[in-house]
Design a protein around this motif. Structure first.
Motif, PDB file in Angstrom:
ATOM      1  N   SER A   1      -9.211   2.786  10.393  1.00 39.58           N
ATOM      2  CA  SER A   1      -8.449   3.831   9.687  1.00 39.58           C
ATOM      3  C   SER A   1      -8.055   3.377   8.282  1.00 39.58           C
ATOM      4  O   SER A   1      -8.178   4.148   7.315  1.00 39.58           O
ATOM      5  CB  SER A   1      -7.191   4.192  10.476  1.00 39.58           C
ATOM      6  OG  SER A   1      -7.544   4.671  11.753  1.00 39.58           O
ATOM      7  N   ILE A   2      -7.573   2.156   8.167  1.00 38.77           N
ATOM      8  CA  ILE A   2      -7.208   1.634   6.853  1.00 38.77           C
ATOM      9  C   ILE A   2      -8.414   1.636   5.923  1.00 38.77           C
ATOM     10  O   ILE A   2      -8.325   2.068   4.760  1.00 38.77           O
ATOM     11  CB  ILE A   2      -6.608   0.208   6.987  1.00 38.77           C
ATOM     12  CG1 ILE A   2      -5.232   0.276   7.652  1.00 38.77           C
ATOM     13  CG2 ILE A   2      -6.514  -0.474   5.628  1.00 38.77           C
ATOM     14  CD1 ILE A   2      -4.665  -1.091   8.029  1.00 38.77           C
ATOM     15  N   MET A   3      -9.541   1.177   6.423  1.00 34.77           N
ATOM     16  CA  MET A   3     -10.741   1.122   5.577  1.00 34.77           C
ATOM     17  C   MET A   3     -11.199   2.518   5.180  1.00 34.77           C
ATOM     18  O   MET A   3     -11.627   2.729   4.049  1.00 34.77           O
ATOM     19  CB  MET A   3     -11.856   0.375   6.308  1.00 34.77           C
ATOM     20  CG  MET A   3     -13.049   0.106   5.430  1.00 34.77           C
ATOM     21  SD  MET A   3     -12.685  -0.840   3.944  1.00 34.77           S
ATOM     22  CE  MET A   3     -12.477  -2.453   4.634  1.00 34.77           C
ATOM     23  N   PHE A   4     -11.087   3.487   6.078  1.00 35.73           N
ATOM     24  CA  PHE A   4     -11.471   4.858   5.734  1.00 35.73           C
ATOM     25  C   PHE A   4     -10.621   5.367   4.576  1.00 35.73           C
ATOM     26  O   PHE A   4     -11.148   5.926   3.610  1.00 35.73           O
ATOM     27  CB  PHE A   4     -11.315   5.778   6.946  1.00 35.73           C
ATOM     28  CG  PHE A   4     -11.454   7.229   6.590  1.00 35.73           C
ATOM     29  CD1 PHE A   4     -12.688   7.767   6.291  1.00 35.73           C
ATOM     30  CD2 PHE A   4     -10.341   8.049   6.543  1.00 35.73           C
ATOM     31  CE1 PHE A   4     -12.817   9.109   5.953  1.00 35.73           C
ATOM     32  CE2 PHE A   4     -10.453   9.389   6.211  1.00 35.73           C
ATOM     33  CZ  PHE A   4     -11.690   9.920   5.914  1.00 35.73           C
ATOM     34  N   TYR A   5      -9.321   5.175   4.652  1.00 34.31           N
ATOM     35  CA  TYR A   5      -8.446   5.693   3.595  1.00 34.31           C
ATOM     36  C   TYR A   5      -8.590   4.915   2.285  1.00 34.31           C
ATOM     37  O   TYR A   5      -8.412   5.484   1.212  1.00 34.31           O
ATOM     38  CB  TYR A   5      -6.987   5.715   4.063  1.00 34.31           C
ATOM     39  CG  TYR A   5      -6.766   6.816   5.064  1.00 34.31           C
ATOM     40  CD1 TYR A   5      -6.908   8.158   4.692  1.00 34.31           C
ATOM     41  CD2 TYR A   5      -6.458   6.530   6.383  1.00 34.31           C
ATOM     42  CE1 TYR A   5      -6.726   9.176   5.610  1.00 34.31           C
ATOM     43  CE2 TYR A   5      -6.275   7.551   7.313  1.00 34.31           C
ATOM     44  CZ  TYR A   5      -6.413   8.866   6.918  1.00 34.31           C
ATOM     45  OH  TYR A   5      -6.243   9.881   7.824  1.00 34.31           O
ATOM     46  N   ILE A   6      -8.941   3.649   2.356  1.00 32.49           N
ATOM     47  CA  ILE A   6      -9.181   2.888   1.119  1.00 32.49           C
ATOM     48  C   ILE A   6     -10.481   3.320   0.463  1.00 32.49           C
ATOM     49  O   ILE A   6     -10.552   3.476  -0.755  1.00 32.49           O
ATOM     50  CB  ILE A   6      -9.205   1.368   1.417  1.00 32.49           C
ATOM     51  CG1 ILE A   6      -7.804   0.876   1.741  1.00 32.49           C
ATOM     52  CG2 ILE A   6      -9.788   0.591   0.244  1.00 32.49           C
ATOM     53  CD1 ILE A   6      -7.749  -0.581   2.169  1.00 32.49           C
ATOM     54  N   GLU A   7     -11.512   3.535   1.266  1.00 24.31           N
ATOM     55  CA  GLU A   7     -12.849   3.797   0.733  1.00 24.31           C
ATOM     56  C   GLU A   7     -13.194   5.279   0.604  1.00 24.31           C
ATOM     57  O   GLU A   7     -14.270   5.601   0.113  1.00 24.31           O
ATOM     58  CB  GLU A   7     -13.900   3.108   1.612  1.00 24.31           C
ATOM     59  CG  GLU A   7     -13.863   1.609   1.571  1.00 24.31           C
ATOM     60  CD  GLU A   7     -14.376   1.038   0.258  1.00 24.31           C
ATOM     61  OE1 GLU A   7     -15.377   1.546  -0.283  1.00 24.31           O
ATOM     62  OE2 GLU A   7     -13.769   0.077  -0.224  1.00 24.31           O
ATOM     63  N   GLU A   8     -12.302   6.191   1.007  1.00 22.33           N
ATOM     64  CA  GLU A   8     -12.676   7.608   0.983  1.00 22.33           C
ATOM     65  C   GLU A   8     -12.871   8.145  -0.431  1.00 22.33           C
ATOM     66  O   GLU A   8     -13.661   9.063  -0.646  1.00 22.33           O
ATOM     67  CB  GLU A   8     -11.658   8.465   1.743  1.00 22.33           C
ATOM     68  CG  GLU A   8     -10.352   8.691   1.038  1.00 22.33           C
ATOM     69  CD  GLU A   8      -9.434   9.608   1.805  1.00 22.33           C
ATOM     70  OE1 GLU A   8      -9.928  10.444   2.578  1.00 22.33           O
ATOM     71  OE2 GLU A   8      -8.214   9.477   1.642  1.00 22.33           O
ATOM     72  N   ASP A   9     -12.169   7.608  -1.427  1.00 24.61           N
ATOM     73  CA  ASP A   9     -12.326   8.078  -2.795  1.00 24.61           C
ATOM     74  C   ASP A   9     -13.505   7.424  -3.500  1.00 24.61           C
ATOM     75  O   ASP A   9     -13.921   7.881  -4.563  1.00 24.61           O
ATOM     76  CB  ASP A   9     -11.038   7.801  -3.597  1.00 24.61           C
ATOM     77  CG  ASP A   9      -9.869   8.627  -3.073  1.00 24.61           C
ATOM     78  OD1 ASP A   9     -10.117   9.692  -2.466  1.00 24.61           O
ATOM     79  OD2 ASP A   9      -8.722   8.194  -3.257  1.00 24.61           O
TER      80      ASP A   9
ATOM     81  N   PRO B   1      -9.983  -3.448  -3.086  1.00 26.40           N
ATOM     82  CA  PRO B   1      -9.071  -3.456  -1.932  1.00 26.40           C
ATOM     83  C   PRO B   1      -9.819  -3.410  -0.594  1.00 26.40           C
ATOM     84  O   PRO B   1      -9.406  -4.058   0.372  1.00 26.40           O
ATOM     85  CB  PRO B   1      -8.218  -2.201  -2.118  1.00 26.40           C
ATOM     86  CG  PRO B   1      -8.312  -1.863  -3.551  1.00 26.40           C
ATOM     87  CD  PRO B   1      -9.650  -2.342  -3.996  1.00 26.40           C
ATOM     88  N   GLY B   2     -10.925  -2.685  -0.548  1.00 22.81           N
ATOM     89  CA  GLY B   2     -11.727  -2.632   0.667  1.00 22.81           C
ATOM     90  C   GLY B   2     -12.325  -3.978   1.016  1.00 22.81           C
ATOM     91  O   GLY B   2     -12.367  -4.372   2.185  1.00 22.81           O
ATOM     92  N   LYS B   3     -12.771  -4.711   0.004  1.00 22.87           N
ATOM     93  CA  LYS B   3     -13.322  -6.047   0.250  1.00 22.87           C
ATOM     94  C   LYS B   3     -12.233  -7.010   0.705  1.00 22.87           C
ATOM     95  O   LYS B   3     -12.476  -7.870   1.557  1.00 22.87           O
ATOM     96  CB  LYS B   3     -14.014  -6.558  -1.004  1.00 22.87           C
ATOM     97  CG  LYS B   3     -15.293  -5.799  -1.314  1.00 22.87           C
ATOM     98  CD  LYS B   3     -15.936  -6.264  -2.596  1.00 22.87           C
ATOM     99  CE  LYS B   3     -17.179  -5.428  -2.881  1.00 22.87           C
ATOM    100  NZ  LYS B   3     -17.851  -5.842  -4.115  1.00 22.87           N
ATOM    101  N   LEU B   4     -11.040  -6.869   0.153  1.00 24.99           N
ATOM    102  CA  LEU B   4      -9.923  -7.710   0.593  1.00 24.99           C
ATOM    103  C   LEU B   4      -9.561  -7.421   2.049  1.00 24.99           C
ATOM    104  O   LEU B   4      -9.335  -8.349   2.840  1.00 24.99           O
ATOM    105  CB  LEU B   4      -8.705  -7.506  -0.304  1.00 24.99           C
ATOM    106  CG  LEU B   4      -8.814  -8.084  -1.715  1.00 24.99           C
ATOM    107  CD1 LEU B   4      -7.609  -7.669  -2.554  1.00 24.99           C
ATOM    108  CD2 LEU B   4      -8.938  -9.592  -1.666  1.00 24.99           C
ATOM    109  N   VAL B   5      -9.504  -6.141   2.404  1.00 26.76           N
ATOM    110  CA  VAL B   5      -9.219  -5.772   3.799  1.00 26.76           C
ATOM    111  C   VAL B   5     -10.323  -6.301   4.714  1.00 26.76           C
ATOM    112  O   VAL B   5     -10.048  -6.800   5.806  1.00 26.76           O
ATOM    113  CB  VAL B   5      -9.044  -4.240   3.947  1.00 26.76           C
ATOM    114  CG1 VAL B   5      -9.036  -3.826   5.408  1.00 26.76           C
ATOM    115  CG2 VAL B   5      -7.779  -3.786   3.261  1.00 26.76           C
ATOM    116  N   GLY B   6     -11.565  -6.220   4.257  1.00 28.09           N
ATOM    117  CA  GLY B   6     -12.676  -6.760   5.047  1.00 28.09           C
ATOM    118  C   GLY B   6     -12.524  -8.250   5.302  1.00 28.09           C
ATOM    119  O   GLY B   6     -12.782  -8.733   6.409  1.00 28.09           O
ATOM    120  N   SER B   7     -12.083  -8.989   4.293  1.00 28.61           N
ATOM    121  CA  SER B   7     -11.860 -10.429   4.465  1.00 28.61           C
ATOM    122  C   SER B   7     -10.742 -10.689   5.467  1.00 28.61           C
ATOM    123  O   SER B   7     -10.851 -11.588   6.304  1.00 28.61           O
ATOM    124  CB  SER B   7     -11.494 -11.061   3.123  1.00 28.61           C
ATOM    125  OG  SER B   7     -12.538 -10.896   2.204  1.00 28.61           O
TER     126      SER B   7
END
Length: 151
Positions: free
Chosen positions: A28-36, A69-75
């Protein structure tokens, strides 16, 4: 073996619940970070698939975050997934190791050595025999007690 699996059900359930919570949360976090962004994260379900692949450390590469931010969350997801997997696994492995040791004990084995005690009185008049699986014998004397060890 089956008894240890039943005894480890609590830890296995903990592992599955923690993993599922991580998948839904980080998906869910990744969806909202990457949706834009111009990315393939066009649904929470796809983002959860990314979380499954990332948390299991498979890393297919079919979905990748494009924003910083998506790459940071991925890490963070990769690091936390290793912790999520490692904590319950240490408990489970410990239980199976203990089961293996208990399985050896009824056969007279102690630390991989079959033990046959033939010890006499405390005055040192007896001896003992230790034997292992490969059949080499060794005599050991200590304080008047003699032990034959097969190593």
């Amino acid at each position: 073996y089956q008894r240890r699996v039943r005894e480890s059900c609590r830890e296995l359930l903990l592992l599955v619940v923690m993993w599922a919570m991580g998948v839904v949360t980080f998906g869910s976090i990744m969806f909202y970070i990457e949706e834009d962004q111009d990315s393939d994260f066009n649904s929470i379900l796809k983002a959860c698939w990314w979380a499954v692949v990332t948390m299991s450390t498979v890393g297919y590469g079919d979905l990748v975050p494009k924003s910083v931010p998506g790459k940071l969350v991925g890490s963070v997801v990769v690091f936390l997934s290793m912790v999520f997997m490692a904590l319950p696994m240490t408990i489970i492995v410990s239980k199976f190791s203990r089961a293996y040791e208990e399985m050896k004990e009824p056969n007279g084995m102690v630390n991989g050595v079959v033990e046959d005690h033939d010890v006499g009185s405390s005055s040192g008049g007896g001896g003992g025999t230790l034997s292992a699986a490969n059949g080499n014998k060794t005599d050991v004397e200590s304080g008047g007690n003699k032990a034959t060890s097969t190593i």
